[in-house]
Design a protein around this motif. Sequence first.
Motif, PDB file in Angstrom:
ATOM      1  N   ILE A   1       1.012  -1.209   0.006  1.00  0.00           N
ATOM      2  CA  ILE A   1       0.001   0.079   0.095  1.00  0.00           C
ATOM      3  C   ILE A   1       0.916   1.243   0.122  1.00  0.00           C
ATOM      4  CG2 ILE A   1      -1.677   1.269   1.157  1.00  0.00           C
ATOM      5  CD1 ILE A   1      -2.628  -1.294   2.639  1.00  0.00           C
ATOM      6  N   PHE A   2       0.706   1.964  -1.082  1.00  0.00           N
ATOM      7  CA  PHE A   2       1.583   3.198  -1.179  1.00  0.00           C
ATOM      8  C   PHE A   2       0.647   4.338  -0.658  1.00  0.00           C
ATOM      9  CE2 PHE A   2       3.576   0.734  -4.875  1.00  0.00           C
ATOM     10  CZ  PHE A   2       4.824   0.839  -4.262  1.00  0.00           C
ATOM     11  N   ILE A   3       1.069   4.777   0.496  1.00  0.00           N
ATOM     12  CA  ILE A   3       0.334   6.093   1.206  1.00  0.00           C
ATOM     13  C   ILE A   3       0.788   7.054   1.095  1.00  0.00           C
ATOM     14  CG2 ILE A   3      -0.400   6.559   3.499  1.00  0.00           C
ATOM     15  CD1 ILE A   3      -0.085   3.900   4.502  1.00  0.00           C
ATOM     16  N   GLY A   4       0.366   8.049   0.172  1.00  0.00           N
ATOM     17  CA  GLY A   4       0.843   9.408  -0.181  1.00  0.00           C
ATOM     18  C   GLY A   4      -0.186  10.459   0.140  1.00  0.00           C
ATOM     19  N   GLY A   5       0.195  11.748   0.151  1.00  0.00           N
ATOM     20  CA  GLY A   5      -0.635  12.781   0.746  1.00  0.00           C
ATOM     21  C   GLY A   5       0.295  13.784   1.055  1.00  0.00           C
ATOM     22  N   ARG A   6      -0.285  15.111   1.029  1.00  0.00           N
ATOM     23  CA  ARG A   6       0.510  16.345   1.390  1.00  0.00           C
ATOM     24  C   ARG A   6       1.173  16.221   2.726  1.00  0.00           C
ATOM     25  NH1 ARG A   6      -4.104  21.108   1.961  1.00  0.00           N
ATOM     26  NH2 ARG A   6      -2.235  22.125   2.704  1.00  0.00           N
ATOM     27  N   SER A   7       2.108  17.126   2.918  1.00  0.00           N
ATOM     28  CA  SER A   7       2.753  17.054   4.675  1.00  0.00           C
ATOM     29  C   SER A   7       1.392  17.586   5.686  1.00  0.00           C
ATOM     30  CB  SER A   7       3.676  18.335   4.670  1.00  0.00           C
ATOM     31  OG  SER A   7       4.813  17.909   3.911  1.00  0.00           O
ATOM     32  N   GLY A   8       1.803  16.775   6.490  1.00  0.00           N
ATOM     33  CA  GLY A   8       0.563  17.042   7.623  1.00  0.00           C
ATOM     34  C   GLY A   8      -0.710  16.275   7.651  1.00  0.00           C
ATOM     35  N   VAL A   9      -0.797  15.541   6.784  1.00  0.00           N
ATOM     36  CA  VAL A   9      -2.068  14.915   6.304  1.00  0.00           C
ATOM     37  C   VAL A   9      -2.145  13.512   7.126  1.00  0.00           C
ATOM     38  CG1 VAL A   9      -1.503  13.157   4.386  1.00  0.00           C
ATOM     39  CG2 VAL A   9      -3.783  14.472   4.405  1.00  0.00           C
ATOM     40  N   GLY A  10      -1.142  13.193   7.945  1.00  0.00           N
ATOM     41  CA  GLY A  10      -1.216  11.899   8.640  1.00  0.00           C
ATOM     42  C   GLY A  10      -0.484  10.661   8.292  1.00  0.00           C
ATOM     43  N   LYS A  11      -0.002  10.582   7.099  1.00  0.00           N
ATOM     44  CA  LYS A  11       0.629   9.466   6.821  1.00  0.00           C
ATOM     45  C   LYS A  11       1.406   8.361   7.538  1.00  0.00           C
ATOM     46  CE  LYS A  11       3.102  11.767   3.675  1.00  0.00           C
ATOM     47  NZ  LYS A  11       2.887  13.145   3.959  1.00  0.00           N
ATOM     48  N   THR A  12       2.268   9.301   8.234  1.00  0.00           N
ATOM     49  CA  THR A  12       3.117   8.371   9.218  1.00  0.00           C
ATOM     50  C   THR A  12       2.348   7.881  10.169  1.00  0.00           C
ATOM     51  OG1 THR A  12       5.071   9.641   8.739  1.00  0.00           O
ATOM     52  CG2 THR A  12       5.170   8.499  10.743  1.00  0.00           C
ATOM     53  N   THR A  13       1.540   8.680  10.858  1.00  0.00           N
ATOM     54  CA  THR A  13       0.511   8.268  11.977  1.00  0.00           C
ATOM     55  C   THR A  13      -0.386   7.024  11.527  1.00  0.00           C
ATOM     56  OG1 THR A  13       0.746  10.476  12.902  1.00  0.00           O
ATOM     57  CG2 THR A  13      -1.330   9.091  13.583  1.00  0.00           C
ATOM     58  N   VAL A  14      -1.020   7.398  10.602  1.00  0.00           N
ATOM     59  CA  VAL A  14      -1.937   6.105  10.049  1.00  0.00           C
ATOM     60  C   VAL A  14      -1.103   4.865   9.537  1.00  0.00           C
ATOM     61  CG1 VAL A  14      -3.455   5.700   7.986  1.00  0.00           C
ATOM     62  CG2 VAL A  14      -3.696   7.950   8.871  1.00  0.00           C
TER      63      VAL A  14
ATOM     64  N   ARG B   1       1.624  23.034  12.473  1.00  0.00           N
ATOM     65  CA  ARG B   1       1.920  24.255  13.623  1.00  0.00           C
ATOM     66  C   ARG B   1       2.418  23.463  14.989  1.00  0.00           C
ATOM     67  NH1 ARG B   1      -1.835  26.960  10.808  1.00  0.00           N
ATOM     68  NH2 ARG B   1      -1.023  28.801   9.724  1.00  0.00           N
ATOM     69  N   ARG B   2       1.554  22.224  15.098  1.00  0.00           N
ATOM     70  CA  ARG B   2       2.098  21.639  16.385  1.00  0.00           C
ATOM     71  C   ARG B   2       3.335  20.826  16.210  1.00  0.00           C
ATOM     72  NH1 ARG B   2      -2.473  17.595  17.231  1.00  0.00           N
ATOM     73  NH2 ARG B   2      -3.459  18.685  15.497  1.00  0.00           N
ATOM     74  N   ARG B   3       3.690  20.386  15.040  1.00  0.00           N
ATOM     75  CA  ARG B   3       4.865  19.454  14.584  1.00  0.00           C
ATOM     76  C   ARG B   3       6.170  20.367  14.260  1.00  0.00           C
ATOM     77  NH1 ARG B   3       4.264  16.048   9.446  1.00  0.00           N
ATOM     78  NH2 ARG B   3       5.173  17.546   8.440  1.00  0.00           N
ATOM     79  N   GLU B   4       5.941  21.380  13.576  1.00  0.00           N
ATOM     80  CA  GLU B   4       6.972  22.338  13.322  1.00  0.00           C
ATOM     81  C   GLU B   4       7.358  23.595  14.099  1.00  0.00           C
ATOM     82  OE1 GLU B   4       9.070  20.818  10.808  1.00  0.00           O
ATOM     83  OE2 GLU B   4       7.705  19.216  10.319  1.00  0.00           O
ATOM     84  N   PHE B   5       8.425  24.030  14.156  1.00  0.00           N
ATOM     85  CA  PHE B   5       8.750  25.341  15.014  1.00  0.00           C
ATOM     86  C   PHE B   5       9.401  26.249  14.036  1.00  0.00           C
ATOM     87  CE2 PHE B   5       8.710  21.922  17.523  1.00  0.00           C
ATOM     88  CZ  PHE B   5       7.710  22.196  18.538  1.00  0.00           C
ATOM     89  N   GLY B   6       9.357  27.761  14.344  1.00  0.00           N
ATOM     90  CA  GLY B   6       9.893  28.781  13.628  1.00  0.00           C
ATOM     91  C   GLY B   6       9.597  29.147  12.308  1.00  0.00           C
ATOM     92  N   PRO B   7      10.712  29.397  11.616  1.00  0.00           N
ATOM     93  CA  PRO B   7      10.444  29.599  10.086  1.00  0.00           C
ATOM     94  C   PRO B   7      10.087  28.383   9.281  1.00  0.00           C
ATOM     95  CG  PRO B   7      12.640  29.925  10.579  1.00  0.00           C
ATOM     96  CD  PRO B   7      11.814  29.843  11.935  1.00  0.00           C
ATOM     97  N   ALA B   8      10.314  27.269   9.713  1.00  0.00           N
ATOM     98  CA  ALA B   8       9.978  26.110   9.097  1.00  0.00           C
ATOM     99  C   ALA B   8       8.548  25.799   8.960  1.00  0.00           C
ATOM    100  CB  ALA B   8      10.768  24.849  10.006  1.00  0.00           C
ATOM    101  N   VAL B   9       7.588  26.398   9.946  1.00  0.00           N
ATOM    102  CA  VAL B   9       6.294  26.275   9.812  1.00  0.00           C
ATOM    103  C   VAL B   9       5.694  26.916   8.410  1.00  0.00           C
ATOM    104  CG1 VAL B   9       4.005  26.694  10.619  1.00  0.00           C
ATOM    105  CG2 VAL B   9       5.850  26.179  12.236  1.00  0.00           C
TER     106      VAL B   9
END
Length: 175
Positions: free
Chosen positions: A10-23, A121-129
């Motif tokens: 199963i190739f799980i794709g999606g934009r950053s922050g969509v929940g791929k790793t968690t799912v 915003r909960r995962r990244e910090f500073g200018p990286a957000v």
Amino acid sequence: MDVANSTRVIFIGGRSGVGKTTVAAVASRLLAERNVRHAVIEGDNLDHAHPEPWRAGIHLAEQNLAAIWRNYRRAGYDRLLFTNTVSVAQVDGLSRALGGDVEAKAVLLTADDATVGDRLRRREFGPAVEEHLSRSRRAADELDALDIAIRIATDGRTPTDIARQLLAAAEWLDG
């Protein structure tokens, strides 16, 4: 299909922050509860380097996937949960890297800008957000244009609910 040399992925794709790793982590737990042999590979780590190898046309992710999967196959694994933002757009190349007969399912996880913004915003910090938000929006536009049959919205849902839907849609909860 040559069962001795077959892979279900199963190739799980999606934009950053969509929940791929968690799912993928929750799907792995659900499969483990059913004693289903499987592996999880976080595709982003297969070519995480500077300068980016893919910008120079070096297909390091596929080469590394092939090497890692050979080891899993030797150890008796035949199912793979693979996460990567654009994996759903690279199913053919990634499947070739796995070798043998491959039964691939592409699953695109989706979420709206507000949901993704909150998660990043909960995962990244500073200018990286802001950088992640911008990159995520661009990826969403590109991924939304793809012809992918299995799309799962993650907004307002639990990872367990999403993982169950993913595994059911890929027909991995049979037997």
